[in-house]
Design an enzyme around this catalytic site. Structure first.
Site, mmCIF file in Angstrom:
data_model
loop_
_atom_site.group_PDB
_atom_site.id
_atom_site.type_symbol
_atom_site.label_atom_id
_atom_site.label_comp_id
_atom_site.label_asym_id
_atom_site.label_seq_id
_atom_site.Cartn_x
_atom_site.Cartn_y
_atom_site.Cartn_z
ATOM 1 N N GLY A 156 4.502 -12.907 -7.048
ATOM 2 C CA GLY A 156 3.857 -13.091 -5.744
ATOM 3 C C GLY A 156 2.392 -13.461 -5.813
ATOM 4 N N ASP A 182 2.295 2.674 -13.375
ATOM 5 C CA ASP A 182 2.340 2.832 -11.927
ATOM 6 C C ASP A 182 0.932 3.183 -11.471
ATOM 7 O OD1 ASP A 182 2.582 3.800 -9.320
ATOM 8 O OD2 ASP A 182 4.641 4.484 -9.676
ATOM 9 N N ASN A 191 -4.405 -5.651 -5.981
ATOM 10 C CA ASN A 191 -3.457 -6.479 -5.230
ATOM 11 C C ASN A 191 -2.143 -5.771 -4.957
ATOM 12 O OD1 ASN A 191 -1.968 -9.182 -4.501
ATOM 13 N ND2 ASN A 191 -0.863 -8.323 -6.247
ATOM 14 N N GLY A 193 0.795 -3.836 -3.634
ATOM 15 C CA GLY A 193 0.969 -3.331 -2.275
ATOM 16 C C GLY A 193 2.439 -3.289 -1.923
ATOM 17 N N LEU A 252 6.827 4.260 14.430
ATOM 18 C CA LEU A 252 6.377 5.621 14.126
ATOM 19 C C LEU A 252 7.411 6.669 14.522
ATOM 20 C CD1 LEU A 252 4.014 7.320 12.972
ATOM 21 C CD2 LEU A 252 3.147 7.507 15.305
ATOM 22 N N ASN A 283 10.464 6.544 14.338
ATOM 23 C CA ASN A 283 11.568 6.597 13.366
ATOM 24 C C ASN A 283 11.075 6.721 11.917
ATOM 25 O OD1 ASN A 283 13.484 6.162 15.419
ATOM 26 N ND2 ASN A 283 13.056 3.956 15.358
ATOM 27 N N TYR A 303 1.437 0.783 7.056
ATOM 28 C CA TYR A 303 0.831 -0.355 6.355
ATOM 29 C C TYR A 303 -0.511 -0.731 6.999
ATOM 30 C CZ TYR A 303 0.730 -5.072 4.226
ATOM 31 O OH TYR A 303 0.390 -6.202 3.534
ATOM 32 N N LYS A 307 -4.148 -0.679 5.148
ATOM 33 C CA LYS A 307 -4.948 -1.894 4.954
ATOM 34 C C LYS A 307 -6.283 -1.818 5.705
ATOM 35 C CE LYS A 307 -2.123 -4.090 2.228
ATOM 36 N NZ LYS A 307 -2.511 -4.344 0.827
ATOM 37 N N THR A 331 5.837 -15.758 0.388
ATOM 38 C CA THR A 331 6.205 -15.016 -0.829
ATOM 39 C C THR A 331 7.603 -14.437 -0.632
ATOM 40 O OG1 THR A 331 5.365 -12.915 0.002
ATOM 41 C CG2 THR A 331 3.818 -14.249 -1.272
#
Ligand SMILES: NC(=O)c1ccc[n+]([C@@H]2O[C@H](COP(=O)([O-])OP(=O)(O)OC[C@H]3O[C@@H](n4cnc5c(N)ncnc54)[C@H](O)[C@@H]3O)[C@@H](O)[C@H]2O)c1
Length: 447
Positions: free
Chosen positions: A220, A263, A287, A289, A296, A298, A352, A356, A388
């Site tokens: 990617g 990791d 990078n 991610g 929210l 669920n 997410y 970010k 990607t």
């Protein structure tokens, strides 16, 4: 993954049909290649608002020749002297007659001054340049981009102007980039014994002799970043999880670099990176991610925690560890990866979006201190819709919306994020600090 609509509109019947139906008309963007490294045409340098900066030598070093009577590929409008509404009239007067003549995939770069908070007329006029730039970006079309650079020192902005005035910035539009004063002495990396003290940097390989580590580089965007930094001369370390070991080794072998399989969320990740790099690190690209989308209501904690761990907590932890261990050399560069979802918010992505946006907060807070204390700049790229595997998995309708809802009416490529990262990683970009640069074709999200 291929954008069939973009291909269709590139054909004569496609152009005819989409125009008749009033559909988006994406232009095929001209991107950097070794065969065509420069914009196809010359540069027009204009001034509005009285005296401008002395840009002659800096613009000459960007590699774009003056347009003269030939084709105009780029316009630089120096509006640093604009202090009032009359000055804004000069912005109109300068660009109105020439904007039509800018070639497809061309560039308009407006130069502004920092806002003078003690003078609300100057601040109003300079802020007006942002609305102007973003509006022109939305209407100019034909793959042309419009960006605003706020600066005080022309020479400190050289790497930024070189990037914006090249095919490398094809998918960066509608951005406001602040360039500070030049690098202070001591921010340059220490010279090796016996090395020429001020050996000229090879502009085509500015990262020669530097080491760059890219997390999540087995595929990617990260793979493209590693490839571009290697093109620019860096020794690359391709970091990814052990499960992606085969791909990581393949990328590292292809680029003449090394793979580091770990990791990034491991508590000792920073220590292991430091151990693997006894000679230090010059460029650190966060990078890696992941997404675990769910509204929210669920979203169980099992989907929240890993996203915050990979995208934010590990970025904070490894940055702290590597700065503390002195692994990041002076003159070093940290480039983190945000997302327009972190700036605008996105349904189904509270985890997410939070992670970010957290990256943006990290950059804003750490940038001035990291520069002052370690001589290291800290910036972020905020990709929009990039083609990607991640976005290929998005359902067709949402994917099409993501592709078209930006001024260039198409998705970006991993190479677009990589080129932006390479500009921020450039040793000449020491005056670019604390910036969050969207690579989104001026996406309507959060615009
Ligand atoms: N693709 C887009 O449109 C887009 C848009 C905005 C932001 N981004 C961001 O760009 C970055 C790269 O995205 P991509 O589309 O290339 O993703 P991708 O899923 O294709 O690649 C991510 C890589 O990170 C690695 N990785 C994941 N967890 C890791 C961990 N714990 N430790 C080490 N490596 C790990 C994966 O193995 C993979 O190789 C991500 O931060 C993503 O959030 C992507």
């Amino acid at each position: 993954m291929a954008d069939r609509y973009l291909r269709f509109t590139g054909t004569a019947p496609g152009r005819f049909l989409t125009r008749r139906l009033g559909l988006p008309q994406p232009a095929a963007l001209t991107r950097w290649s070794a065969e065509r490294p420069d914009l196809d045409g010359g540069l027009l340098h204009l001034t509005a608002g009285g005296s401008g900066l002395d840009l002659t030598s800096v613009l000459a070093r960007t590699g774009v020749a003056p347009a003269g009577s030939g084709r105009t590929a780029a316009v630089v409008l120096d509006a640093t002297g604009v202090r009032d509404v009359e000055g804004l009239a000069e912005v109109h007067a300068a660009l109105h007659p020439v904007v039509r003549s800018v070639a497809a995939s061309g560039r308009v770069v407006v130069l502004g001054a920092p806002l003078d908070l003690a003078d609300h007329h100057q601040a109003a006029a300079q802020q007006a340049l942002e609305g102007f730039t973003r509006s022109l970006g939305k209407e100019i079309g034909r793959g042309r981009t419009v960006n605003l650079v706020r600066l005080t020192d022309a020479s400190a902005a050289e790497s930024t102007l070189r990037f914006l005035l090249s095919p490398k910035s094809a998918y960066v539009s509608g951005q406001v980039i602040e360039v500070g004063p030049g690098e202070q002495p001591g921010e340059q990396p220490s010279e090796e014994p016996g090395e020429e003290p001020s050996a000229p940097v090879d502009r085509n390989r500015p990262l020669t002799g530097r080491t760059a580590l890219v997390t999540g580089a087995a595929r990617g965007i990260g793979e493209a970043v590693a490839e571009t930094l290697a093109r620019d001369g860096a020794r690359v370390v391709v970091l990814d999880v052990p499960q992606a070991g085969q791909d990581a080794r393949r990328v590292a072998d292809r680029l003449g670099g090394t793979a580091l399989l770990l990791d990034i969320t491991a508590a000792d990740a920073g220590a292991r990176i430091a151990e693997a790099l006894p000679d230090g690190l010059d460029v650190l690209v966060h990078n890696a991610g992941i997404t675990r989308d769910r509204r929210l209501v669920n979203m169980p904690a099992e989907r929240w925690i890993p996203v915050l761990e990979v995208n934010l907590a590990s970025v904070l932890r490894t940055t702290d560890a590597l700065l503390k261990a002195g692994t990041l050399n002076r003159g070093g560069r940290i480039v983190a990866t945000a997302s327009i979802a972190g700036l605008a918010g996105n349904a189904g992505q509270t985890n997410y979006g939070a992670s970010k946006a957290g990256v943006v907060g990290l950059v804003r807070s750490l940038a001035p201190r990291a520069l002052a204390e370690h001589g290291v700049t800290v910036n972020a790229v905020a990709p929009g819709f990039i083609e990607t595997k991640m976005t290929a998995a998005v359902p067709l309708f949402i994917r099409e919306a993501g592709r078209r809802m930006n001024s260039l009416a198409q998705g970006g490529l991993p190479a677009d994020v990589a080129e932006t990262t390479a500009w921020l990683a450039d040793p000449g970009s020491g005056a670019v600090n604390g910036q969050v640069v969207r690579v989104c074709g001026q996406s309507l999200l959060g615009a």
